[in-house]
Design a protein around this motif. Sequence first.
Motif, short mmCIF file in Angstrom:
data_model
loop_
_atom_site.label_atom_id
_atom_site.label_comp_id
_atom_site.label_asym_id
_atom_site.label_seq_id
_atom_site.Cartn_x
_atom_site.Cartn_y
_atom_site.Cartn_z
N CYS A 369 0.83 -1.59 0.01
CA CYS A 369 -0.11 0.09 0.24
C CYS A 369 0.78 1.15 -0.01
O CYS A 369 0.35 2.19 -0.75
N THR A 370 1.94 1.21 0.64
CA THR A 370 2.92 2.41 0.67
C THR A 370 3.56 2.32 -0.51
O THR A 370 3.67 3.56 -1.23
N ASN A 373 1.19 3.78 -3.08
CA ASN A 373 0.59 4.78 -3.14
C ASN A 373 -0.78 4.73 -3.12
O ASN A 373 -1.64 5.32 -3.82
N ASN A 374 -1.29 3.72 -2.39
CA ASN A 374 -2.72 3.33 -2.37
C ASN A 374 -3.40 3.31 -1.20
O ASN A 374 -2.74 2.41 -0.17
N THR A 375 -4.60 4.05 -0.95
CA THR A 375 -5.09 4.06 0.34
C THR A 375 -6.51 3.45 0.60
O THR A 375 -7.31 3.53 1.30
N GLN A 376 -6.97 2.74 -0.57
CA GLN A 376 -8.19 2.38 -0.82
C GLN A 376 -8.33 0.92 -1.22
O GLN A 376 -9.33 0.33 -0.60
N CYS A 380 -6.02 -1.96 1.12
CA CYS A 380 -5.59 -0.65 1.85
C CYS A 380 -6.21 0.32 2.64
O CYS A 380 -6.06 1.30 3.55
N GLY A 381 -7.51 0.19 2.20
CA GLY A 381 -8.74 0.95 2.89
C GLY A 381 -8.84 0.67 4.16
O GLY A 381 -8.90 1.54 5.28
N THR A 384 -5.67 1.46 6.03
CA THR A 384 -5.87 3.11 6.54
C THR A 384 -6.85 3.33 7.80
O THR A 384 -6.50 3.94 8.69
N ASN A 388 -5.56 4.73 11.34
CA ASN A 388 -6.17 5.87 11.86
C ASN A 388 -6.95 5.67 13.21
O ASN A 388 -6.90 6.48 14.27
N SER A 407 -2.43 10.20 8.80
CA SER A 407 -2.42 9.09 7.71
C SER A 407 -1.49 8.09 8.26
O SER A 407 -0.44 8.40 9.22
#
Length: 462
Positions: A369-370, A373-376, A380-381, A384, A388, A407
């Motif tokens: 994910c890092t 560059n994917n947070t979804q 990855c969602g 994240t 959080n 983040s």
Amino acid sequence: MSSSTTSSDGKLLGVLVLTRHGDRAGFYQDPTTYTATGTIITPLGTQQEFQLGQLLRSMYLNSSSPLNIPGLNDTIVNQNQIDVRADAGGELGVIYDSAVALLQGLFPATANYTTDLANGTDIEGALGGYQYIPIQSVEPNLDVSLEGYTDCNTFTDATTAFYNSAEFKQKANESAAFLAMLPPYLDGRPTTLENMYNIYDFMNVQSIHNAAFAKVLPPTFLAQAATLASWHEYNVFTSPQLDGPGNIAGRTVLPNIINGLRNIANQTNPILFAYQSLAYKPFLSLFNMTGVAQTYPQLANLVNYAAAVTMEVRQPSDGSEPVIRFSFKNGTDAEFVQYNLIGADGDVTISALANHVNSALVNTTAQWCTVCNNTQDRGCGALTEAANAALASASASSSGHGHQRISPVGAGFLGAGLAVAVMLAMFGMLAFLGCLVVGRGTGKRRKARAASPDAAESEEKA
């Protein structure tokens, strides 16, 4: 068909095999993101994989072969001795079905597959003693190891940058005249260099399965398209730097390869035969990252249907660390040829290969994910949200005041004590999600499908 590999150096402990799927119907993949439409394996594809399985059987399970693996059961499969994984991504059942067909050739149906019942009846297995061999179906939304490139934003950005490069524009100018002649043969597909793989794939599939098309296609066109597609795909799926975005397919598949080699080398581990069924993309990154494409430029090309890599694990006679012998067979009409890894002269140790690529490996979903560059997508969602939530809880506990969400990347800049709290809070959720380790997820289809076409078709529809 024979192999040029020899068995003169040390004891053969086992082998890790990588194969591309067999012949399939046409499909389309986005030339930038490489998301793909589904397709199906053809009867020709099943034959190609079955024959490849037979060849591997003659090499590694035949007691009279110089490459026979000591202790590997050659009649009734010992499921503890083999480890099989198959990509279940964009091409859907094609790669999985290829693994099923190969395993039929490797461990064919046998009348010895029987059981005695309490009433004295002797029962032979269905379909003449067909052997049902477990296959881990690797679903990309659960496990990034075999398709690390889809939904990877840094890979997509790198592909876009390549298409905008001076090198690509020069190649587009050089190939413009050829591409301009192709519309009559492409059924409306765009004739741009960006779309080169789809152009070649359509022409290749039609040349194999459409007699009218094969008759009218000019004799040099398929070879010309293959050359351009090879240049295109090798540049997309490689980077000069080991940790470059183009190598993402290799960076995610290599951890399982190295673990598989170590399992075979560990003689207290029962695994003797490890096998992964793949698309063509990981081969390109793998050849680049291990240096074989640089030493042998002919490997900087597309791999054909039913291509195969063998990585034999051998114990030197002096008792030193086990070594790897790497061979490649580019399709049904080729033979296995031995190549040297990482610029070495001869076999290399597992640790030498691991040390060469270690800094570039993507070992966990969180790391992917890092890197991408994917947070979804692809877990990855959830990661994240978990990060959080854990940070919010840790921050509230330590300050007693309100807070602002940050983040997961920001977590790296917090103090060591808070980082420990975050990790402890995340652990339960990550374990539940199955996101802790790349390649350890369990696929939806664990058992190999039955040999009958009806059974395979029913599962595909399901």
